[in-house]
Design a protein around this motif. Structure first.
Motif, PDB file in Angstrom:
ATOM      1  N   ALA A 112      25.259  60.573  44.501  1.00 53.00           N
ATOM      2  CA  ALA A 112      26.472  60.150  45.207  1.00 53.00           C
ATOM      3  C   ALA A 112      27.147  61.343  45.887  1.00 53.00           C
ATOM      4  O   ALA A 112      27.576  61.258  47.042  1.00 53.00           O
ATOM      5  N   MET A 113      27.234  62.459  45.164  1.00 45.85           N
ATOM      6  CA  MET A 113      27.883  63.639  45.743  1.00 45.85           C
ATOM      7  C   MET A 113      27.029  64.233  46.863  1.00 45.85           C
ATOM      8  O   MET A 113      27.555  64.738  47.851  1.00 45.85           O
ATOM      9  N   ARG A 116      27.631  62.120  49.871  1.00 43.68           N
ATOM     10  CA  ARG A 116      28.976  62.283  50.414  1.00 43.68           C
ATOM     11  C   ARG A 116      29.181  63.629  51.106  1.00 43.68           C
ATOM     12  O   ARG A 116      29.836  63.690  52.150  1.00 43.68           O
ATOM     13  N   TYR A 117      28.639  64.666  50.525  1.00 45.34           N
ATOM     14  CA  TYR A 117      29.026  65.994  51.015  1.00 45.34           C
ATOM     15  C   TYR A 117      27.925  66.788  51.727  1.00 45.34           C
ATOM     16  O   TYR A 117      28.253  67.653  52.548  1.00 45.34           O
ATOM     17  N   TRP A 208      22.446  57.945  50.970  1.00 46.05           N
ATOM     18  CA  TRP A 208      22.927  56.916  51.899  1.00 46.05           C
ATOM     19  C   TRP A 208      24.049  57.495  52.755  1.00 46.05           C
ATOM     20  O   TRP A 208      24.623  58.546  52.432  1.00 46.05           O
ATOM     21  N   ASP A 209      24.336  56.776  53.821  1.00 44.96           N
ATOM     22  CA  ASP A 209      25.445  57.187  54.688  1.00 44.96           C
ATOM     23  C   ASP A 209      26.755  56.960  53.956  1.00 44.96           C
ATOM     24  O   ASP A 209      26.978  55.885  53.399  1.00 44.96           O
ATOM     25  N   ASP A 210      27.598  57.959  53.956  1.00 46.46           N
ATOM     26  CA  ASP A 210      28.900  57.858  53.289  1.00 46.46           C
ATOM     27  C   ASP A 210      29.932  58.472  54.233  1.00 46.46           C
ATOM     28  O   ASP A 210      29.829  59.658  54.571  1.00 46.46           O
ATOM     29  N   PHE A 212      33.121  58.880  53.689  1.00 47.26           N
ATOM     30  CA  PHE A 212      34.346  59.274  52.983  1.00 47.26           C
ATOM     31  C   PHE A 212      34.997  60.517  53.609  1.00 47.26           C
ATOM     32  O   PHE A 212      36.194  60.533  53.880  1.00 47.26           O
TER      33      PHE A 212
ATOM     34  N   TRP B  30      31.403  50.702  43.169  1.00 47.00           N
ATOM     35  CA  TRP B  30      31.537  52.091  43.622  1.00 47.00           C
ATOM     36  C   TRP B  30      30.787  52.300  44.919  1.00 47.00           C
ATOM     37  O   TRP B  30      31.264  52.899  45.855  1.00 47.00           O
ATOM     38  N   TYR B  31      29.569  51.735  44.952  1.00 46.80           N
ATOM     39  CA  TYR B  31      28.719  51.943  46.120  1.00 46.80           C
ATOM     40  C   TYR B  31      29.349  51.334  47.363  1.00 46.80           C
ATOM     41  O   TYR B  31      29.316  51.902  48.442  1.00 46.80           O
ATOM     42  N   ARG B  34      32.920  53.194  47.777  1.00 48.13           N
ATOM     43  CA  ARG B  34      32.678  54.633  47.957  1.00 48.13           C
ATOM     44  C   ARG B  34      33.938  55.452  47.790  1.00 48.13           C
ATOM     45  O   ARG B  34      34.150  56.450  48.449  1.00 48.13           O
TER      46      ARG B  34
END
Lengths: 230, 85
Positions: A112-113, A116-117, A208-210, A212, B30-31, B34
């Motif tokens: 996830a991180m 995101r980053y 994945w595309d995020d 945030f 969460w997914y 996000r």
């Protein structure tokens, strides 16, 4: 235009162009004289302005993120057989993890991180095309720390960390749009850490595309005058 | 300040109480959303609000909040364990 007016305009442009850098800490970038090889010193000297811009951009535009002292530089991945030099950036995310995030396994949190980053960091690190075009540059490293989920009041906080090493060709392929975000982790070597404890090389799932980073706003945050985030 | 701390403690207690093992529904939540972070409430400690004006947060406020060590200095891996100069 008179000579005096021209000087004034040039001074004003120089002044406003430097606002972002001037207001941001400068100790986030490792100074050139602190490297151990000539190759690294040459990279650092050639791109000092780009690295300070990178530092200032993160400082102003990602205000929930911190870059530690000397967190940006042309470092060599530990244990590299030759003098491979990566543009490296370390960021610490200092916000409280949500319960949903806390309930994931480490590898899931790491994925996830990563999602995101890592992509936005790579984009920031290559904002100045001269850096990526430098033949002395071999790759990119992104280190991301975040608070290890734990109930409050259980002692000193602990960070979880991933160190992501990507060779230059793979990173540039991704950034050019030819590479897929899903497969980007498979082109990277990722080390995990639980506090100071190494977890070794970890395997991430598909990223994945995020959006945030592009959309999150700190409530009532006010950019300093002259700073533009894009 | 005390009431803000009290609210934060209450919020933390609720969050901890509701935290548990991840279900597929939680993971999907969460997914989908996000949203990694529960809150950014700690910033309130450094925001100086005056009556009649909207609160503003500057980068320096955030740095001050960080320097005040709301979470304390975290145990983390040193850069030397990953990188060489």
């Amino acid at each position: 235009m008179s000579g005096k007016r021209l000087v004034a305009v040039v001074a004003l442009v120089a002044l406003t162009a430097g606002v972002a850098i001037a207001a941001a800490p400068t100790d986030r970038v490792l100074p050139a004289h602190e490297y151990t090889t000539e190759k690294a010193r040459a990279l650092a000297s050639a791109h000092v302005h780009a690295l300070q811009e990178l530092s200032a951009g993160i400082y102003h535009c990602w205000p929930w993120v911190d870059v530690p002292r000397n967190g940006i530089g042309f470092y060599r991945p530990r244990g590299a057989q030759q003098d491979d030099r990566h543009l490296s950036t370390r960021i610490s995310i200092e916000q409280e993890p949500s319960p949903a995030f806390a309930s994931l396994r480490f590898e899931e949190r790491a994925t996830a991180m990563f999602s995101r980053y890592i992509p936005p960091l790579l984009r920031r690190m290559t904002k100045d095309p001269n850096v990526a075009a430098d033949p002395k540059l071999d790759g990119f490293t992104a280190i991301v720390d975040w608070p290890k989920p734990a109930p409050r009041g259980t002692g000193r906080p602990v960070s979880e960390t991933i160190a992501v090493f990507i060779d230059k060709a793979s990173a540039l392929e991704f950034l050019s749009g030819r590479g897929d975000i899903k497969t980007l982790p498979s082109h990277a070597r990722v080390l995990g850490f639980d506090g100071e404890t190494p977890l070794g090389q970890i395997t991430l799932g598909p990223a994945w595309d995020d959006n945030f980073v592009a959309t999150f706003k700190v409530a009532n945050y006010q950019l300093e005058p002259g700073v533009v985030c894009n | 300040m005390r009431s803000v701390r009290g609210k934060l403690l209450l919020l933390s207690a609720v969050l901890i109480a509701t935290a548990g093992c991840a279900t597929s529904e939680e993971w999907n939540t969460w997914y989908t959303h996000r949203t990694h972070f529960a809150s950014y409430e700690h910033l309130g400690f450094s925001v100086r609000n005056t009556e009649g004006s909207s609160p503003k947060v500057t980068r320096k406020d955030i740095q001050l909040a960080r320097d005040e060590g709301w979470w304390g200095k975290a145990i983390t891996v040193s850069q030397e364990q990953m990188l060489e100069r």
